[in-house]
Design a protein around this motif. Structure first.
Motif, PDB file in Angstrom:
ATOM      1  N   UNK A 472       8.817  25.560 -10.819  1.00 19.57           N
ATOM      2  CA  UNK A 472       7.581  24.952 -10.328  1.00 19.57           C
ATOM      3  C   UNK A 472       6.660  24.604 -11.497  1.00 19.57           C
ATOM      4  N   UNK A 473       6.039  23.423 -11.410  1.00 20.39           N
ATOM      5  CA  UNK A 473       4.886  23.119 -12.257  1.00 20.39           C
ATOM      6  C   UNK A 473       3.682  23.035 -11.341  1.00 20.39           C
ATOM      7  N   UNK A 474       2.660  23.839 -11.606  1.00 23.47           N
ATOM      8  CA  UNK A 474       1.419  23.825 -10.829  1.00 23.47           C
ATOM      9  C   UNK A 474       0.315  23.221 -11.688  1.00 23.47           C
ATOM     10  N   UNK A 475      -0.301  22.156 -11.203  1.00 24.85           N
ATOM     11  CA  UNK A 475      -1.328  21.449 -11.977  1.00 24.85           C
ATOM     12  C   UNK A 475      -2.720  21.870 -11.534  1.00 24.85           C
ATOM     13  N   UNK A 476      -3.555  22.142 -12.538  1.00 26.08           N
ATOM     14  CA  UNK A 476      -4.949  22.507 -12.306  1.00 26.08           C
ATOM     15  C   UNK A 476      -5.857  21.480 -12.981  1.00 26.08           C
ATOM     16  N   UNK A 477      -7.071  21.372 -12.472  1.00 28.73           N
ATOM     17  CA  UNK A 477      -8.004  20.411 -13.045  1.00 28.73           C
ATOM     18  C   UNK A 477      -8.668  20.901 -14.314  1.00 28.73           C
ATOM     19  N   UNK A 478      -8.750  22.217 -14.511  1.00 30.02           N
ATOM     20  CA  UNK A 478      -9.450  22.767 -15.667  1.00 30.02           C
ATOM     21  C   UNK A 478      -8.602  23.820 -16.371  1.00 30.02           C
ATOM     22  N   UNK A 479      -8.847  23.940 -17.674  1.00 28.21           N
ATOM     23  CA  UNK A 479      -8.111  24.919 -18.472  1.00 28.21           C
ATOM     24  C   UNK A 479      -8.412  26.351 -18.013  1.00 28.21           C
ATOM     25  N   UNK A 480      -9.685  26.595 -17.663  1.00 31.68           N
ATOM     26  CA  UNK A 480     -10.056  27.945 -17.226  1.00 31.68           C
ATOM     27  C   UNK A 480      -9.310  28.324 -15.954  1.00 31.68           C
ATOM     28  N   UNK A 481      -9.150  27.354 -15.052  1.00 28.39           N
ATOM     29  CA  UNK A 481      -8.418  27.621 -13.811  1.00 28.39           C
ATOM     30  C   UNK A 481      -6.949  27.938 -14.109  1.00 28.39           C
ATOM     31  N   UNK A 482      -6.360  27.202 -15.042  1.00 30.03           N
ATOM     32  CA  UNK A 482      -4.962  27.451 -15.407  1.00 30.03           C
ATOM     33  C   UNK A 482      -4.792  28.869 -15.946  1.00 30.03           C
ATOM     34  N   UNK A 483      -5.699  29.300 -16.816  1.00 26.62           N
ATOM     35  CA  UNK A 483      -5.628  30.664 -17.357  1.00 26.62           C
ATOM     36  C   UNK A 483      -5.827  31.707 -16.262  1.00 26.62           C
ATOM     37  N   UNK A 484      -6.734  31.406 -15.337  1.00 29.05           N
ATOM     38  CA  UNK A 484      -7.006  32.348 -14.243  1.00 29.05           C
ATOM     39  C   UNK A 484      -5.771  32.525 -13.364  1.00 29.05           C
ATOM     40  N   UNK A 485      -5.120  31.432 -12.990  1.00 29.85           N
ATOM     41  CA  UNK A 485      -3.911  31.533 -12.162  1.00 29.85           C
ATOM     42  C   UNK A 485      -2.799  32.265 -12.894  1.00 29.85           C
ATOM     43  N   UNK A 486      -2.667  31.977 -14.189  1.00 27.48           N
ATOM     44  CA  UNK A 486      -1.643  32.648 -14.986  1.00 27.48           C
ATOM     45  C   UNK A 486      -1.859  34.162 -14.985  1.00 27.48           C
ATOM     46  N   UNK A 487      -3.107  34.563 -15.144  1.00 26.80           N
ATOM     47  CA  UNK A 487      -3.432  35.995 -15.140  1.00 26.80           C
ATOM     48  C   UNK A 487      -3.097  36.631 -13.796  1.00 26.80           C
ATOM     49  N   UNK A 488      -3.477  35.951 -12.699  1.00 25.06           N
ATOM     50  CA  UNK A 488      -3.223  36.503 -11.359  1.00 25.06           C
ATOM     51  C   UNK A 488      -1.715  36.617 -11.088  1.00 25.06           C
ATOM     52  N   UNK A 489      -0.955  35.629 -11.518  1.00 21.85           N
ATOM     53  CA  UNK A 489       0.498  35.694 -11.328  1.00 21.85           C
ATOM     54  C   UNK A 489       1.100  36.850 -12.118  1.00 21.85           C
ATOM     55  N   UNK A 490       0.623  37.039 -13.348  1.00 25.77           N
ATOM     56  CA  UNK A 490       1.132  38.127 -14.183  1.00 25.77           C
ATOM     57  C   UNK A 490       0.809  39.486 -13.562  1.00 25.77           C
ATOM     58  N   UNK A 491      -0.428  39.631 -13.043  1.00 25.45           N
ATOM     59  CA  UNK A 491      -0.815  40.889 -12.392  1.00 25.45           C
ATOM     60  C   UNK A 491       0.022  41.150 -11.149  1.00 25.45           C
ATOM     61  N   UNK A 492       0.492  40.055 -10.512  1.00 26.84           N
ATOM     62  CA  UNK A 492       1.333  40.207  -9.320  1.00 26.84           C
ATOM     63  C   UNK A 492       2.799  40.437  -9.683  1.00 26.84           C
ATOM     64  N   UNK A 493       3.096  40.530 -10.990  1.00 29.01           N
ATOM     65  CA  UNK A 493       4.459  40.803 -11.429  1.00 29.01           C
ATOM     66  C   UNK A 493       5.339  39.576 -11.542  1.00 29.01           C
ATOM     67  N   UNK A 494       4.721  38.376 -11.577  1.00 25.67           N
ATOM     68  CA  UNK A 494       5.491  37.134 -11.673  1.00 25.67           C
ATOM     69  C   UNK A 494       5.388  36.572 -13.086  1.00 25.67           C
ATOM     70  N   UNK A 495       6.521  36.260 -13.679  1.00 16.98           N
ATOM     71  CA  UNK A 495       6.533  35.689 -15.018  1.00 16.98           C
ATOM     72  C   UNK A 495       6.169  34.199 -14.956  1.00 16.98           C
ATOM     73  N   UNK A 496       5.255  33.765 -15.816  1.00 17.79           N
ATOM     74  CA  UNK A 496       4.861  32.357 -15.840  1.00 17.79           C
ATOM     75  C   UNK A 496       4.446  31.981 -17.256  1.00 17.79           C
ATOM     76  N   UNK A 497       4.236  30.704 -17.458  1.00 22.33           N
ATOM     77  CA  UNK A 497       3.734  30.194 -18.728  1.00 22.33           C
ATOM     78  C   UNK A 497       2.595  29.226 -18.445  1.00 22.33           C
ATOM     79  N   UNK A 498       1.780  28.977 -19.468  1.00 25.35           N
ATOM     80  CA  UNK A 498       0.627  28.098 -19.328  1.00 25.35           C
ATOM     81  C   UNK A 498       0.629  27.063 -20.442  1.00 25.35           C
ATOM     82  N   UNK A 499       0.255  25.834 -20.091  1.00 27.60           N
ATOM     83  CA  UNK A 499       0.149  24.790 -21.104  1.00 27.60           C
ATOM     84  C   UNK A 499      -1.114  23.971 -20.854  1.00 27.60           C
ATOM     85  N   UNK A 500      -1.988  23.939 -21.867  1.00 23.58           N
ATOM     86  CA  UNK A 500      -3.191  23.096 -21.810  1.00 23.58           C
ATOM     87  C   UNK A 500      -3.700  22.861 -23.219  1.00 23.58           C
ATOM     88  N   UNK A 501      -4.719  22.061 -23.346  1.00 27.50           N
ATOM     89  CA  UNK A 501      -5.175  21.597 -24.653  1.00 27.50           C
ATOM     90  C   UNK A 501      -5.711  22.662 -25.576  1.00 27.50           C
TER      91      UNK A 501
END
Length: 629
Positions: A472-501
């Protein structure tokens, strides 16, 4: 105001760490030396003041009008001064007349350095405004000669002549390498039209109608028909495992091998990179002058983002042809290594416009030897504001070059570029010129309340129920939102990566590697990743935040359903996105996708609201209205 530094506005007084600052000595007295042992015998350098130490504090006075200049926007200048000098700089609220006290602490050398830097900032700058005395105009001299009129036509003609002489000194360009296969030559017009229609409705024509133009080459059906004179190219295609050309490749290869300029309009994932790459390899090797004697690269590919540039570079290096070399240059990459490769000599340069201009202006890259230019994702480059950089580079390349432009859309800006830099180009578009999402993707619109909690719960429920084979690629409008989702996924035990400027280039590259090789299933991204990323097995695209324009929606959706595979996009649509509803409906209907009834209603409500808003605007050219010149 001050003729020299001896009459400087900065006055210095020194005192030891104490709350009593009344016994300041005269500025003419030498500063009291300090015990070097407090700094282990070390003097000077950029160590800065030590916390809790016994450093002397030097107080200087500066005119209050210069304080803002010393502080800088958001404190940026004073931070720079502290970093450069190593001293701590404290701008106090204490004043004396029209002067403000500034306290400096640190080593002797650091304080002196800071004082010197502040002095430079407080020197009066020469005013750019000069008083002009009103004087009576001189009497008219009737015998005075009439001013000469400049013949601009002759000036421009001379300029063109000098430009032509400059380019004439370079070796001529060879552009025609096409040998029509007998099977292609024997195709009737009916067979050609039938093939184009079956190949996702290929439409090919001259962009700017010209009666004197040569006939447009017929399409090829097989790789053999396109490259039967180039067995080494056929071997590389066979190694890559391709079976048949994609629609745009079928028509683009005969056009480019014939030396024509080309505009390729097709959605992402349709093989545009290979369409311009293989003719480029043949073009490089086919020139009359040896590669080692050309003085610079023969092929230049410009791309809007680092990720797309790196993807093209990766694609180039899949094909080994006659020892041709390539380099990818982009902001965030190792500048020194990029310069070394350019200095050693390279055949193909893939670059983002910013770093390309940087190295060209610095003299590390000579583009006047380029004979084959590609503007990849031209619409995206214009969206990102790169038109000035593109024009600057194109002006430095000889006008007889062969030019290729690829785009997913055909907006006015891209047409303008084509008119400026292409010679009677042939335009190939696959499908339709109207904006459309790829038909291999199922597009789902989930209507959401203006409630971040509901959107978040929906996404987390989706992420926690992913099948192991899905990506899955999940698109967010802001960098802060992308970091926030990444953190929540990690806390839920899901491995993910983040890419933004804001991520380092090495981290961005690692994120792409992790999603490509399956280390992670989820990539959280901003629109920096919406175009050009070639990850074949992305099964889902999530528009967590709906994009700001419908073009970006199409390119996000294009991250899945690539290379003929199917995919699914899920978009969370809220009332705040209602301005995009009408255009989204058109995209969904064109692709024969389900359109929620609420989306139709939202589009109607927005149209009504906009009409009322436009009607309430004051007419005429009064305050706040009318045209601004």
């Amino acid at each position: 105001m001050y003729d020299d530094w001896n009459e400087s506005p900065v006055q210095t007084q020194v005192f030891t760490n104490s709350s009593d600052y009344s016994n300041w000595r005269d500025n003419s007295q030498p500063r009291r030396p300090r015990d070097d042992r407090r700094n282990n015998g070390y003097r000077g350098g950029n160590r800065g003041p030590r916390r809790g130490g016994n450093d002397d504090v030097t107080t200087i006075k500066v005119p209050s009008k210069f304080v803002g200049r010393i502080i800088g926007r958001g404190g940026s200048k004073v931070n720079d001064l502290q970093f450069e000098s190593g001293a701590k700089i404290n701008i106090t609220k204490e004043t004396e007349g029209d002067e403000t006290f500034i306290k400096l602490s640190g080593s002797n050398d650091a304080v002196s350095k800071a004082e010197s830097l502040i002095r430079e900032l407080t020197i009066e700058r020469e005013s750019y405004v000069r008083e002009v005395k009103e004087e009576e105009p001189p009497p008219q001299d009737e015998t005075q000669e009439e001013p000469k009129i400049v013949d601009w036509r002759s000036v421009f003609a001379k300029c063109d002549e000098m430009e032509a002489e400059k380019w004439a000194a370079l070796p001529p360009i060879k552009k025609e390498f096409y040998f029509e296969h007998p099977e292609v030559a024997s195709m009737s017009e009916e067979e050609i039209e039938a093939f184009r229609l079956e190949s996702n409705n290929i439409v090919v024509e001259r962009t700017f109608k010209n009666e004197d133009s040569k006939p447009i080459p017929k399409p090829v059906v097989t790789f053999e028909q396109a490259f039967h004179k180039y067995p080494d190219i056929l071997k590389e295609i066979e190694k890559a495992g391709f079976t048949t050309p994609s629609p745009i490749q079928s028509q683009a290869w005969p056009v480019l091998l014939s030396g024509e300029d080309l505009i390729g309009i097709a959605q992402t994932g349709t093989g545009k990179t290979l369409a311009f790459l293989l003719p480029a390899l043949i073009h490089i090797e086919g020139q009359n002058i040896d590669r080692s004697k050309r003085g610079g690269p023969a092929v230049l590919v410009m791309a809007p983002t680092r990720e797309l540039a790196l993807q093209i570079d990766k694609e180039v290096k899949k094909y080994e042809y006659k020892g041709i070399t390539a380099v990818c240059i982009y902001g965030g990459g190792n500048r020194r290594e990029q310069i070394k490769v350019l200095t050693d000599g390279v055949d193909i340069v893939i670059a983002t416009p910013g770093r390309l201009n940087d190295l060209a202006e610095a003299g590390h890259l000579e583009v006047k030897y380029v004979t084959y230019v590609v503007l990849d994702e031209a619409d995206r480059m214009l969206d990102m504001g790169f038109e000035p950089q593109i024009r600057k580079v194109m002006y430095s390349i000889r006008p007889t070059r062969q030019t290729v432009m690829t785009s997913a859309t055909w907006p006015p800006g891209v047409r303008r570029l084509a008119q400026s830099y292409m010679v009677d180009p042939i335009q190939i578009y696959v499908g339709t010129l109207d904006l459309a999402a790829t038909h291999t993707v199922t597009q789902i619109i989930e209507m959401m309340p203006d409630d971040d909690e509901e959107k978040f719960r929906t996404f987390m429920n989706f992420a926690t129920n992913l099948d192991p084979s899905e990506k899955v690629i999940a698109f967010c409008g802001k960098k802060a939102r992308a970091d926030e989702l990444s953190t929540e996924l990690t806390l839920a035990g899901l491995q993910c990566q983040t890419i933004h400027g804001d991520r380092d280039q090495s981290d961005r590259e690692q994120a792409l590697l992790d999603i490509a090789d399956g280390t992670v299933q989820i990539l959280i991204a901003t629109d920096v990743a919406s175009r050009g990323l070639d990850i074949d097995d992305i099964t889902h695209v999530i528009n967590y935040d709906f994009p700001r324009n419908i073009e970006e929606y199409v390119h996000r959706v294009g991250r899945t359903g690539r290379a003929g595979k199917s995919g699914k996009s899920i978009s969370y649509f809220t009332r705040g996105d209602w301005g995009q509803a009408k255009e989204l409906i058109a995209i969904l209907e064109e692709a024969q996708q389900y359109v929620p009834e609420e989306l139709y209603k939202m589009a109607d409500r927005y149209s009504t609201w906009k009409e009322k808003k436009d009607a309430s605007r004051p007419s005429g050219r009064g305050r706040g209205g009318g045209r601004r010149w």
